[in-house]
Motif scaffolding. Structure first.
Motif, short mmCIF file in Angstrom:
data_model
loop_
_atom_site.label_atom_id
_atom_site.label_comp_id
_atom_site.label_asym_id
_atom_site.label_seq_id
_atom_site.Cartn_x
_atom_site.Cartn_y
_atom_site.Cartn_z
N ALA A 187 0.83 -1.21 0.00
CA ALA A 187 0.00 0.00 0.00
C ALA A 187 0.86 1.26 0.00
CB ALA A 187 -0.91 0.02 1.22
N ALA A 188 0.40 2.22 -0.79
CA ALA A 188 0.91 3.58 -0.69
C ALA A 188 -0.12 4.32 0.16
CB ALA A 188 1.04 4.21 -2.07
N LEU B 216 3.69 6.74 3.34
CA LEU B 216 4.39 5.97 4.37
C LEU B 216 5.24 4.86 3.75
CD1 LEU B 216 4.58 5.54 7.52
CD2 LEU B 216 3.03 3.63 7.14
N LEU B 217 6.48 4.79 4.19
CA LEU B 217 7.37 3.67 3.85
C LEU B 217 7.89 3.09 5.15
CD1 LEU B 217 9.58 5.12 0.95
CD2 LEU B 217 7.56 3.65 0.76
N GLN B 218 8.26 1.82 5.08
CA GLN B 218 8.87 1.18 6.25
C GLN B 218 10.24 0.64 5.84
OE1 GLN B 218 6.01 -1.79 7.36
NE2 GLN B 218 6.63 -3.21 5.76
N LYS B 219 11.15 0.64 6.79
CA LYS B 219 12.51 0.16 6.54
C LYS B 219 12.60 -1.29 6.98
CE LYS B 219 17.07 2.14 6.85
NZ LYS B 219 17.89 3.13 7.57
N GLU C 28 11.55 0.77 11.20
CA GLU C 28 11.50 2.23 11.16
C GLU C 28 10.46 2.65 10.13
OE1 GLU C 28 14.54 5.90 10.07
OE2 GLU C 28 15.37 3.92 10.51
N LEU C 29 9.70 3.70 10.47
CA LEU C 29 8.68 4.23 9.56
C LEU C 29 9.04 5.66 9.19
CD1 LEU C 29 5.38 3.11 11.36
CD2 LEU C 29 6.61 1.92 9.53
N GLY C 30 8.62 6.07 7.99
CA GLY C 30 8.84 7.45 7.58
C GLY C 30 7.81 7.87 6.55
N TRP C 31 7.45 9.14 6.59
CA TRP C 31 6.53 9.73 5.61
C TRP C 31 7.37 10.52 4.63
CZ3 TRP C 31 1.50 8.41 5.46
CH2 TRP C 31 0.94 7.85 6.60
N PHE C 32 7.24 10.21 3.34
CA PHE C 32 8.09 10.81 2.31
C PHE C 32 7.27 11.34 1.15
CE2 PHE C 32 10.51 7.43 4.39
CZ PHE C 32 11.68 8.08 4.72
N ALA C 33 7.77 12.42 0.54
CA ALA C 33 7.25 12.88 -0.74
C ALA C 33 7.83 11.96 -1.82
CB ALA C 33 7.66 14.32 -0.99
N LEU C 34 7.15 11.82 -2.92
CA LEU C 34 7.65 10.97 -4.01
C LEU C 34 9.05 11.38 -4.45
CD1 LEU C 34 4.47 10.32 -6.17
CD2 LEU C 34 6.01 8.57 -5.26
N LEU D 288 16.07 7.19 -1.89
CA LEU D 288 16.12 6.14 -0.87
C LEU D 288 16.53 4.81 -1.50
CD1 LEU D 288 12.79 6.86 1.06
CD2 LEU D 288 15.11 7.50 1.75
N ALA D 289 17.21 4.00 -0.73
CA ALA D 289 17.51 2.63 -1.16
C ALA D 289 16.23 1.81 -0.99
CB ALA D 289 18.64 2.04 -0.31
N MET D 290 15.77 1.20 -2.08
CA MET D 290 14.51 0.45 -2.07
C MET D 290 14.70 -0.90 -2.75
SD MET D 290 11.75 3.47 -2.99
CE MET D 290 10.32 2.63 -2.30
N PRO D 291 13.85 -1.88 -2.44
CA PRO D 291 13.92 -3.17 -3.12
C PRO D 291 13.68 -3.01 -4.63
CG PRO D 291 12.55 -3.34 -1.16
CD PRO D 291 12.83 -1.88 -1.38
N PRO D 292 14.21 -3.92 -5.44
CA PRO D 292 14.10 -3.80 -6.90
C PRO D 292 12.66 -3.67 -7.41
CG PRO D 292 15.59 -5.58 -6.31
CD PRO D 292 15.00 -5.08 -5.04
N ALA D 293 11.71 -4.35 -6.80
CA ALA D 293 10.32 -4.29 -7.30
C ALA D 293 9.65 -2.97 -6.94
CB ALA D 293 9.51 -5.46 -6.75
N ASP D 294 10.11 -2.29 -5.90
CA ASP D 294 9.48 -1.03 -5.47
C ASP D 294 9.91 0.16 -6.35
OD1 ASP D 294 9.23 -2.90 -3.25
OD2 ASP D 294 8.56 -1.20 -2.07
N ILE D 295 11.12 0.13 -6.86
CA ILE D 295 11.68 1.28 -7.58
C ILE D 295 10.84 1.69 -8.79
CG2 ILE D 295 13.69 2.09 -8.89
CD1 ILE D 295 15.40 0.38 -6.88
N PRO D 296 10.45 0.77 -9.69
CA PRO D 296 9.66 1.22 -10.84
C PRO D 296 8.27 1.74 -10.47
CG PRO D 296 9.90 -1.16 -10.87
CD PRO D 296 10.75 -0.65 -9.77
N LEU D 297 7.80 1.43 -9.28
CA LEU D 297 6.49 1.89 -8.85
C LEU D 297 6.46 3.40 -8.60
CD1 LEU D 297 5.58 -0.98 -6.38
CD2 LEU D 297 4.79 -0.69 -8.72
N LEU D 298 7.61 3.99 -8.31
CA LEU D 298 7.65 5.42 -8.00
C LEU D 298 7.19 6.26 -9.19
CD1 LEU D 298 11.00 5.63 -5.98
CD2 LEU D 298 8.64 5.33 -5.13
N ALA D 299 7.70 6.00 -10.38
CA ALA D 299 7.31 6.77 -11.56
C ALA D 299 5.85 6.52 -11.90
CB ALA D 299 8.21 6.42 -12.74
N LEU D 300 5.42 5.25 -11.77
CA LEU D 300 4.03 4.93 -12.06
C LEU D 300 3.09 5.62 -11.07
CD1 LEU D 300 4.52 1.12 -12.77
CD2 LEU D 300 4.03 2.91 -14.45
N LEU D 301 3.47 5.60 -9.81
CA LEU D 301 2.67 6.23 -8.77
C LEU D 301 2.60 7.74 -8.98
CD1 LEU D 301 1.03 5.58 -6.25
CD2 LEU D 301 3.13 5.74 -4.91
#
Length: 159
Positions: free
Chosen positions: A34-35, A44-47, A128-134, A140-153
């Protein structure tokens, strides 16, 4: 050549000694995430905690689907378990998906947006939790499957 065709025609398990069966080994791992969108546009993102695969990477909260579970129900369950929030599965909006190879498995990540939940999210599992702007997430260092979701989101949220 006829022998090879006969081998497959009989079914692979019929070619092994009695009682020996090959089991299907599914290689597709389906994860719903979930975004969680605050009114100020932050997400919200979690580490991922130490001791887990991909420790230290920031990810969208969520988790694996259990057998027979629909993605929305699985995501609502995972958010309750990880963040102590209650989300109505009907309030989850399918957004986009991505895939990535994770070891010997293929991961299919289904991302939903969510603007309504009860209670303030808290780190039940010590992550750890954090609220971030896109735009902040791009650094941020993110898992490989999460990275392409940023542009789509970003495209979805602009629409």
């Amino acid at each position: 050549m006829v022998t090879t065709l006969a081998f497959f025609h009989k079914g692979v398990n019929k070619n092994f000694p009695a009682g020996t069966k090959l089991k299907k080994n599914p290689t597709m791992l389906i994860v719903a995430a979930a975004a969680l969108l605050r009114s100020d546009g932050r997400i919200l993102l979690q580490k991922r905690p130490e001791g887990r695969e991909m420790a230290g990477l920031w990810e969208f909260p969520g988790g694996k689907l259990e057998a027979g579970e629909q993605a929305e129900q699985a995501l609502a369950r995972e958010l309750a378990e990880e963040l102590d929030i209650s989300v109505d599965p009907e309030k989850l909006t399918p957004a986009c998906f991505a895939s990535a190879a994770i070891g010997s498995k293929d991961l299919l990540l289904l991302l939903y947006t969510c603007r309504e939940w009860d209670r303030q999210p808290r780190a039940v599992e010590g992550q750890e939790l954090g609220w971030f702007a896109l735009t902040e997430m791009e650094n941020l260092a993110m898992p490989p499957a999460d990275i392409p979701l940023l542009a789509l989101l970003q495209q979805i949220l602009r629409a």
